[in-house]
Design a protein around this motif. Sequence first.
Motif, PDB file in Angstrom:
ATOM      1  N   ASP A 550     -28.537   7.504  20.689  1.00 58.15           N
ATOM      2  CA  ASP A 550     -28.329   6.239  20.178  1.00 58.15           C
ATOM      3  C   ASP A 550     -28.878   4.782  20.144  1.00 58.15           C
ATOM      4  O   ASP A 550     -27.979   4.737  19.494  1.00 58.15           O
ATOM      5  CB  ASP A 550     -26.559   6.595  19.049  1.00 58.15           C
ATOM      6  CG  ASP A 550     -25.418   6.015  21.034  1.00 58.15           C
ATOM      7  OD1 ASP A 550     -26.182   5.761  21.736  1.00 58.15           O
ATOM      8  OD2 ASP A 550     -24.409   6.769  21.252  1.00 58.15           O
ATOM      9  N   GLY A 551     -29.439   4.647  20.679  1.00 58.28           N
ATOM     10  CA  GLY A 551     -29.243   3.413  21.407  1.00 58.28           C
ATOM     11  C   GLY A 551     -28.750   2.800  22.428  1.00 58.28           C
ATOM     12  O   GLY A 551     -28.964   1.687  23.002  1.00 58.28           O
ATOM     13  N   ILE A 552     -27.262   3.225  22.901  1.00 54.27           N
ATOM     14  CA  ILE A 552     -26.837   3.164  24.542  1.00 54.27           C
ATOM     15  C   ILE A 552     -27.446   4.566  25.110  1.00 54.27           C
ATOM     16  O   ILE A 552     -27.632   4.168  26.428  1.00 54.27           O
ATOM     17  CB  ILE A 552     -25.411   2.637  24.194  1.00 54.27           C
ATOM     18  CG1 ILE A 552     -25.715   1.094  23.050  1.00 54.27           C
ATOM     19  CG2 ILE A 552     -24.558   2.121  25.061  1.00 54.27           C
ATOM     20  CD1 ILE A 552     -24.508   1.169  22.938  1.00 54.27           C
ATOM     21  N   LYS A 553     -26.375   5.549  24.777  1.00 49.49           N
ATOM     22  CA  LYS A 553     -26.271   6.532  25.520  1.00 49.49           C
ATOM     23  C   LYS A 553     -27.231   7.715  24.667  1.00 49.49           C
ATOM     24  O   LYS A 553     -27.009   7.491  23.295  1.00 49.49           O
ATOM     25  CB  LYS A 553     -25.394   6.369  26.180  1.00 49.49           C
ATOM     26  CG  LYS A 553     -24.321   6.970  24.629  1.00 49.49           C
ATOM     27  CD  LYS A 553     -22.625   7.110  25.988  1.00 49.49           C
ATOM     28  CE  LYS A 553     -21.390   6.584  24.688  1.00 49.49           C
ATOM     29  NZ  LYS A 553     -20.560   7.252  25.204  1.00 49.49           N
ATOM     30  N   TYR A 554     -27.265   9.394  25.439  1.00 51.62           N
ATOM     31  CA  TYR A 554     -27.306  10.855  24.711  1.00 51.62           C
ATOM     32  C   TYR A 554     -25.965  10.840  24.518  1.00 51.62           C
ATOM     33  O   TYR A 554     -25.235  11.808  24.813  1.00 51.62           O
ATOM     34  CB  TYR A 554     -27.889  11.287  25.489  1.00 51.62           C
ATOM     35  CG  TYR A 554     -28.861  10.750  26.325  1.00 51.62           C
ATOM     36  CD1 TYR A 554     -30.600  10.895  25.005  1.00 51.62           C
ATOM     37  CD2 TYR A 554     -29.838   9.953  26.904  1.00 51.62           C
ATOM     38  CE1 TYR A 554     -31.504  10.549  25.457  1.00 51.62           C
ATOM     39  CE2 TYR A 554     -30.753   9.482  27.280  1.00 51.62           C
ATOM     40  CZ  TYR A 554     -31.692   9.306  26.424  1.00 51.62           C
ATOM     41  OH  TYR A 554     -33.213   9.332  26.895  1.00 51.62           O
ATOM     42  N   SER A 555     -25.674  10.674  23.009  1.00 50.30           N
ATOM     43  CA  SER A 555     -24.000  11.118  22.667  1.00 50.30           C
ATOM     44  C   SER A 555     -23.661  11.755  21.114  1.00 50.30           C
ATOM     45  O   SER A 555     -22.892  12.254  20.779  1.00 50.30           O
ATOM     46  CB  SER A 555     -22.789  10.021  22.175  1.00 50.30           C
ATOM     47  OG  SER A 555     -23.681   8.291  21.443  1.00 50.30           O
ATOM     48  N   ASN A 556     -25.305  11.921  20.082  1.00 50.58           N
ATOM     49  CA  ASN A 556     -25.326  12.420  19.100  1.00 50.58           C
ATOM     50  C   ASN A 556     -25.969  13.940  19.400  1.00 50.58           C
ATOM     51  O   ASN A 556     -26.898  14.068  20.141  1.00 50.58           O
ATOM     52  CB  ASN A 556     -25.976  11.282  17.929  1.00 50.58           C
ATOM     53  CG  ASN A 556     -25.776  10.599  17.835  1.00 50.58           C
ATOM     54  OD1 ASN A 556     -24.552   9.889  17.922  1.00 50.58           O
ATOM     55  ND2 ASN A 556     -26.427   9.485  17.936  1.00 50.58           N
ATOM     56  N   LEU A 557     -25.145  15.101  19.334  1.00 53.22           N
ATOM     57  CA  LEU A 557     -25.158  15.782  19.352  1.00 53.22           C
ATOM     58  C   LEU A 557     -26.110  16.710  17.543  1.00 53.22           C
ATOM     59  O   LEU A 557     -25.543  16.463  17.187  1.00 53.22           O
ATOM     60  CB  LEU A 557     -24.027  17.143  19.211  1.00 53.22           C
ATOM     61  CG  LEU A 557     -24.165  18.293  19.327  1.00 53.22           C
ATOM     62  CD1 LEU A 557     -24.794  18.989  21.351  1.00 53.22           C
ATOM     63  CD2 LEU A 557     -22.988  19.474  19.656  1.00 53.22           C
TER      64      LEU A 557
END
Length: 953
Positions: A550-557
């Motif tokens: 998401d631009g910062i971390k891998y948070s979008n499942l």
Amino acid sequence: MKQVSFLLVLILLTSQFAFAQNTGVVGSVADGSDNSRVAGATVQILLAADSSIVKTTVTNEKGVFLFSYIPAGDYILTINTTDYDQRVRPLEIKEALVRIDEIKLTRKSKDLSEVVIVARAPAASQKGDTTQFSASAFKVNPDATIEDLIKKMPGIIVDKQTGKVTAQGEEVKKVTIDGKDFFGEDASAALRNLPSDAVDKIQVYDRLSDKAQLTGFDDGNSVKAINVVTKVAYRTGQFGRVFAGYGTDDRYSAGGNASFFKDSRRLSFVGNFNNINQQNFGAQDLLGVSSQNSSGRGRGRGGYGQGDNFSIGATNGITRTNAIGVNFSNVYDKKLTVTGSYLFNDGVTTNDNITNTQTFANANSRVNKNQFSDQTSNSGTDNSNHRINLRAEYKIDKKNTLTFIPSLNFQKNNYVSATDLKTYYAANDSLNTYNGIYNSDRNGYNLRNNLQFSHAFDKKGRSISFDLQTTFDKNDGESITNGTYRFFDSTGINFTDSTQNQFADNTSNGREYELDINYTEPLGKKGQLEFKYSPSIAKSEANQQVSDFDGIKYSNLNTQLSNKFENTTTKQGGEVSYRFVQNKDKSFGFGAKYENTLLESDRVFPTATNVSQRFNNILPNAFVRYKLGKYDNLRVFYRAFTRTPTVTQLQDVVNVSNPLRVSAGNPQLQQSTGTYLGSRYTYTNTKNNNSFYGFVFLQLSDNYVSNAIYTVRADSVIQQGIVLKSGSQLTKPVNLDGYRNFRSSFTYSMPIKAIKTNVNLTAGYTQAAFPGLINNVATKTKNDTYSGGAVLASNISQYIDFNINYNLDYNEANTTGGAENSTKYTSQRVGASLNLLNKKGWFIQNDVSNQSYTGLSEGLNQSYTLWNAAIGKKFLKNQAGELKLSVFDMLNQNQSINRSVSEFEITDTRNTVLQQYFMLTFTYSLKSFGKIGQSVGGEQGQGGGRPGGGGRH
């Protein structure tokens, strides 16, 4: 678990049926002329039915020998010693203890001129289905390993590059020392770590599975095995060697081995530390990552591998290895035999890889052209393994035996690669390109347990056995894919770019429980029936979660690419078999198994679905073993089988770690069925030491789990709404008929007495036919390989050792059906080695080989010469020390080139290899032995010869 507990209780209760006193055999051996006692004579008990070796022992200083726990039956007793003629006599065991009258031996004769007439053992002999080689008939250098020794033996081939051992046309999967395991299932550990001068005999045979050894009925899971029979002197003593070397370009190599033997107690240590691609034992891969590490990112061909795959020798690239191991075995109170080992192996590999792939088209494609791809990859791998193996056999009494065989394997793997990939139809166009980085971390374990109980009834041939097997495995992996893709339109000029930055969390685990109940009943004097019931249940779970950056971390499942899947396979099997043994040279058997399989697949996430399938099969089997003449025999065998798809093949999740080559599972896969048919012919002439081995094997399979490949010409939507870009490929497993695998191998060996050299001539033909599906059109790829070779191996003395060899492989791959394609490929290798040693300890070693390739893809048709050489001096007491200066790749031409053929493509690869370096190495050897025959009870368990139960057909 209640069922498992009940089974354990059943096994324990059954053991209460045991009764009767211990059985055994005791006797003594004396000189026939002066009645003096003969110490150190080798005494063996063989089955009368097929001459397979049951037990071996050595007479003590009073000439006495003792065997314990020998089941009632008909046997053969043999006595062998250096100074006396062999004695052979029949032996029938009925009583609790059989006492044999003193056996008188006759000395080998001398003439009046005091010229000793030595009765040399034949170089090769045939005992039942076991081929036995006398080590004394083959001359090797004093510091040679067992691997160096077996290279000279007819029908045994050691691949110089991989270390894989082939005997009589089949890969050797098991090596034992005096019938006992040495580092579990690792075939290379004994061959590369034990000295050749410890060997008395080498026995090549078909080893039955642990299940089949309970009853003697072959279950079709036998493997080619080698048993090393050690010299009596080496059974009490210490031996080994340590070495350390350093060279140019900071190359180093250090390690060694040490063994401490005292009768039945044996302790061995091995170690290996180097950065020159040397392995002295196998590298196990339970995570299924070795194929990926050897070919860049693996091109996205699906998930994790299944089972245990062994890769002997160094992997592609340059590897730094740190490995240690310990092996232990002992017999306690003549009842409990324990063998165990621990091995740790850590390897760090760097590799630059070039891969050229041709994917077949078909007549129904919009563009009837084969697709090509060129890939370059720079990769690094850090892989570590822990392996623990144990085998404990407890002989409760003469009728009851309990065996426990656990194994525990851990693996951790980190892999990173930077890859460039281009796909095209012709050299001047482009379909798509990729540039990116892939990083994965995986860890897992595999725990297996095998608990066996067998009971022999009073009636000869009547027995019952229980075999409970459990398996637990876990495989966790995390990976990050960060790449840029370019997709061209039909003009090859206009394109669109896209990026991929995703994190994938993959976990899978499984557990399996299987019980085999076997009951045998004599039928007449020479016949035997077996009744077998085999229930089993296997549960597997696979979970993939993919998250976008998401631009910062891998948070979008990413729910399109995430999936949770469960699979349960339940089997019920009943089998009836009959075996008839007329004598040790003539026997046959046949039987049939009914198998009912329930295959249930459940997708839990993102939506719930269920697929349930039931299969019923009748699986026949048969074998014939027949001695044709004095020196030759023939064995023919047939067996039907089934195979169930793995959870990763069934899981309907899409893998887009490489969007150019997408893969997905198929929950509609069915069970495959097939047959094995084989024949083995052996001819071993003990008079002139000529031998011939022929092996023919055919495997046919219906509903074979193959692959379907789809190449899209325009952006297309596939399952879960995922868009497959133009020019990309989707691969899915499918069931197809028509798989065929034919293999044949022939070896002829003869001595040339004039130059004291053995000649080995080999020939073989292999055909593999793979059914495939390309853009919904059925295809078949037939891969024919013709091979031939010749080896001249010196047998002059330990001071002169040379080898001249030539090998040719001609390969032709043809694809028919919807796709039409034909390629030819030739590989030739010619080599020579010369090792010279004088009595003062000076030695020279040379090994030169030329490898040439024709018919590969552009840039990979090569011819190169690899020349390794060394000079050195042995010194210290008994020449225990050695200083050697060696050069690897003197001409600086080394290369690594490979070709593989599948149902829809041909792949050529070239990998990084070691090139020229110089190294100075110091080696120290240890040899210290006790006296022969200090005590009774040197029994070697299931054999100072071949392990009991191995290939009794």
